[in-house]
Design a protein around this motif. Structure first.
Motif, PDB file in Angstrom:
ATOM      1  N   VAL A 152      -6.884  11.485  -2.439  1.00 14.22           N
ATOM      2  CA  VAL A 152      -6.133  11.198  -1.214  1.00 14.22           C
ATOM      3  C   VAL A 152      -7.084  10.723  -0.117  1.00 14.22           C
ATOM      4  N   CYS A 153      -8.230  11.394   0.033  1.00 10.23           N
ATOM      5  CA  CYS A 153      -9.208  10.985   1.054  1.00 10.23           C
ATOM      6  C   CYS A 153      -9.616   9.531   0.869  1.00 10.23           C
ATOM      7  N   GLU A 154      -9.926   9.168  -0.343  1.00  7.55           N
ATOM      8  CA  GLU A 154     -10.362   7.802  -0.603  1.00  7.55           C
ATOM      9  C   GLU A 154      -9.255   6.803  -0.289  1.00  7.55           C
ATOM     10  N   PHE A 155      -8.012   7.160  -0.542  1.00  5.87           N
ATOM     11  CA  PHE A 155      -6.909   6.237  -0.284  1.00  5.87           C
ATOM     12  C   PHE A 155      -6.636   6.069   1.207  1.00  5.87           C
ATOM     13  N   ILE A 156      -6.677   7.182   1.974  1.00  4.21           N
ATOM     14  CA  ILE A 156      -6.324   7.083   3.399  1.00  4.21           C
ATOM     15  C   ILE A 156      -7.526   6.852   4.305  1.00  4.21           C
ATOM     16  N   GLY A 157      -8.734   6.822   3.745  1.00  2.00           N
ATOM     17  CA  GLY A 157      -9.922   6.536   4.546  1.00  2.00           C
ATOM     18  C   GLY A 157     -10.524   7.743   5.231  1.00  2.00           C
ATOM     19  N   ALA A 158     -10.459   8.895   4.589  1.00  2.00           N
ATOM     20  CA  ALA A 158     -11.053  10.121   5.141  1.00  2.00           C
ATOM     21  C   ALA A 158     -12.337  10.440   4.382  1.00  2.00           C
ATOM     22  N   PHE A 159     -13.288  11.095   5.063  1.00  2.00           N
ATOM     23  CA  PHE A 159     -14.487  11.521   4.348  1.00  2.00           C
ATOM     24  C   PHE A 159     -14.414  13.001   3.995  1.00  2.00           C
ATOM     25  N   ARG A 160     -13.377  13.684   4.499  1.00  2.00           N
ATOM     26  CA  ARG A 160     -13.224  15.101   4.162  1.00  2.00           C
ATOM     27  C   ARG A 160     -11.739  15.454   4.166  1.00  2.00           C
ATOM     28  N   GLY A 161     -11.351  16.274   3.188  1.00  2.00           N
ATOM     29  CA  GLY A 161     -10.003  16.823   3.127  1.00  2.00           C
ATOM     30  C   GLY A 161     -10.106  18.320   2.908  1.00  2.00           C
ATOM     31  N   TRP A 194      -5.344   5.935  11.661  1.00  2.00           N
ATOM     32  CA  TRP A 194      -4.751   6.651  10.535  1.00  2.00           C
ATOM     33  C   TRP A 194      -3.463   5.964  10.101  1.00  2.00           C
ATOM     34  N   PRO A 195      -3.186   5.955   8.811  1.00  2.00           N
ATOM     35  CA  PRO A 195      -1.903   5.402   8.331  1.00  2.00           C
ATOM     36  C   PRO A 195      -0.792   6.440   8.569  1.00  2.00           C
ATOM     37  N   LYS A 196      -0.260   6.473   9.772  1.00  2.00           N
ATOM     38  CA  LYS A 196       0.707   7.505  10.172  1.00  2.00           C
ATOM     39  C   LYS A 196       1.975   7.494   9.324  1.00  2.00           C
ATOM     40  N   GLN A 197       2.276   6.356   8.721  1.00  2.00           N
ATOM     41  CA  GLN A 197       3.467   6.274   7.881  1.00  2.00           C
ATOM     42  C   GLN A 197       3.347   7.148   6.632  1.00  2.00           C
ATOM     43  N   TYR A 198       2.160   7.670   6.348  1.00  2.00           N
ATOM     44  CA  TYR A 198       1.960   8.524   5.178  1.00  2.00           C
ATOM     45  C   TYR A 198       2.180  10.004   5.484  1.00  2.00           C
ATOM     46  N   ALA A 199       2.528  10.345   6.698  1.00  2.00           N
ATOM     47  CA  ALA A 199       2.657  11.763   7.083  1.00  2.00           C
ATOM     48  C   ALA A 199       3.624  12.511   6.170  1.00  2.00           C
ATOM     49  N   HIS A 200       4.783  11.936   5.905  1.00  2.00           N
ATOM     50  CA  HIS A 200       5.756  12.650   5.069  1.00  2.00           C
ATOM     51  C   HIS A 200       5.238  12.828   3.639  1.00  2.00           C
ATOM     52  N   LEU A 201       4.462  11.867   3.137  1.00  2.00           N
ATOM     53  CA  LEU A 201       3.883  12.008   1.803  1.00  2.00           C
ATOM     54  C   LEU A 201       2.775  13.066   1.791  1.00  2.00           C
ATOM     55  N   LEU A 202       1.997  13.138   2.873  1.00  6.83           N
ATOM     56  CA  LEU A 202       0.975  14.183   2.966  1.00  6.83           C
ATOM     57  C   LEU A 202       1.623  15.561   3.046  1.00  6.83           C
ATOM     58  N   ARG A 203       2.742  15.659   3.737  1.00  5.71           N
ATOM     59  CA  ARG A 203       3.474  16.934   3.781  1.00  5.71           C
ATOM     60  C   ARG A 203       3.949  17.323   2.381  1.00  5.71           C
ATOM     61  N   TYR A 204       4.416  16.344   1.633  1.00  2.94           N
ATOM     62  CA  TYR A 204       4.858  16.624   0.271  1.00  2.94           C
ATOM     63  C   TYR A 204       3.681  17.110  -0.577  1.00  2.94           C
ATOM     64  N   LEU A 222       0.818  -1.212   0.000  1.00  7.50           N
ATOM     65  CA  LEU A 222       0.000   0.000   0.000  1.00  7.50           C
ATOM     66  C   LEU A 222       0.852   1.263   0.000  1.00  7.50           C
ATOM     67  N   HIS A 223       1.966   1.203   0.742  1.00 11.26           N
ATOM     68  CA  HIS A 223       2.823   2.381   0.800  1.00 11.26           C
ATOM     69  C   HIS A 223       3.377   2.729  -0.583  1.00 11.26           C
ATOM     70  N   LEU A 224       3.794   1.724  -1.328  1.00 11.87           N
ATOM     71  CA  LEU A 224       4.311   1.952  -2.679  1.00 11.87           C
ATOM     72  C   LEU A 224       3.217   2.514  -3.585  1.00 11.87           C
ATOM     73  N   MET A 225       1.994   2.031  -3.426  1.00  9.33           N
ATOM     74  CA  MET A 225       0.874   2.536  -4.212  1.00  9.33           C
ATOM     75  C   MET A 225       0.635   4.016  -3.910  1.00  9.33           C
ATOM     76  N   PHE A 226       0.709   4.383  -2.619  1.00  9.27           N
ATOM     77  CA  PHE A 226       0.511   5.780  -2.254  1.00  9.27           C
ATOM     78  C   PHE A 226       1.653   6.645  -2.791  1.00  9.27           C
ATOM     79  N   GLU A 227       2.881   6.128  -2.788  1.00 16.68           N
ATOM     80  CA  GLU A 227       4.009   6.864  -3.363  1.00 16.68           C
ATOM     81  C   GLU A 227       3.777   7.137  -4.848  1.00 16.68           C
ATOM     82  N   LYS A 228       3.208   6.171  -5.551  1.00 21.21           N
ATOM     83  CA  LYS A 228       2.896   6.366  -6.977  1.00 21.21           C
ATOM     84  C   LYS A 228       1.822   7.438  -7.151  1.00 21.21           C
ATOM     85  N   ILE A 229       0.823   7.423  -6.281  1.00 23.61           N
ATOM     86  CA  ILE A 229      -0.220   8.456  -6.331  1.00 23.61           C
ATOM     87  C   ILE A 229       0.408   9.826  -6.116  1.00 23.61           C
ATOM     88  N   VAL A 230       1.300   9.936  -5.139  1.00 14.75           N
ATOM     89  CA  VAL A 230       1.955  11.208  -4.840  1.00 14.75           C
ATOM     90  C   VAL A 230       2.792  11.672  -6.035  1.00 14.75           C
TER      91      VAL A 230
END
Length: 189
Positions: free
Chosen positions: A35-44, A149-159, A1-9
């Motif tokens: 991003v919301c759909e990937f990380i499980g949020a209903f609002r961004g 929350w997928p906390k490992q995505y914090a640095h990607l969200l910052r990017y 999943l992390h690699l998939m999110f990196e590709k999205i970013v």
């Protein structure tokens, strides 16, 4: 999943590099949805500071429809009303809460706000420009006991927040340039 999110970013980054100014707002909303759909949020949301740095204005938002917001006037949030969050974000730290129980005792104003308005898990990262906090990229999830929350995505969200802010800034600079050109053209006539 992390690699998939990196590709999205990576796709998000390349998408905004050449995006025309008139497509930036819609592009941000589409990306917030992705991003919301990937990380499980209903609002961004993207919150940017007012010039005096006292208020946060929601400039962009995507919501799945399970929440208020999106259309119409978006509220300002007084930064001092959320001292716990503002302190962490001012120090360029993330604010990640899966449950209200994770709030420390010194976050009384935030606890009171959640008691009044209801708690939802939040994931906020500072938007940083030139080593200064210029806003917040925030996500909200459904309140359920099993949320993590997928906390490992914090640095990607910052990017992503940096990509968004760069696009918003570029759009504003180009708007000012067009106004200046218009003024010069009409002044010289």
């Amino acid at each position: 999943l992390h690699l998939m999110f990196e590709k999205i970013v990576a796709n998000i980054s390349s998408r905004f590099v050449s995006m025309p100014d008139h497509q930036i707002d819609k592009g941000i909303e589409k990306t917030l949805k992705e991003v919301c759909e990937f990380i499980g949020a209903f609002r961004g949301r993207i919150f940017l500071f007012s010039d005096d740095h006292k208020d946060l204005q929601i400039t962009h938002e995507w919501s799945s429809g399970r929440s208020s917001g999106g259309k119409g006037k978006k509220p300002n949030y007084n930064w001092s009303d959320f001292r716990y969050f503002s302190g962490k974000l001012k120090d360029l730290e993330d604010v990640v809460l899966d449950t209200a129980d994770e709030l420390p005792a010194e976050a009384k104003e935030v606890s009171a706000w959640f008691e009044k308005n209801g708690f939802n898990p939040i994931f906020y990262v500072p938007i940083i420009s030139e080593e200064q906090n210029v806003g917040v990229l925030g996500f909200t999830a459904e309140n359920n006991k099993n949320h993590k929350w997928p906390k490992q995505y914090a640095h990607l969200l910052r990017y992503i927040s940096t990509v968004f802010y760069s696009a918003i800034s570029r759009k504003e600079i180009n708007r000012k340039l067009r106004l200046t050109r218009f003024s010069i053209d009409h002044y010289s006539d």
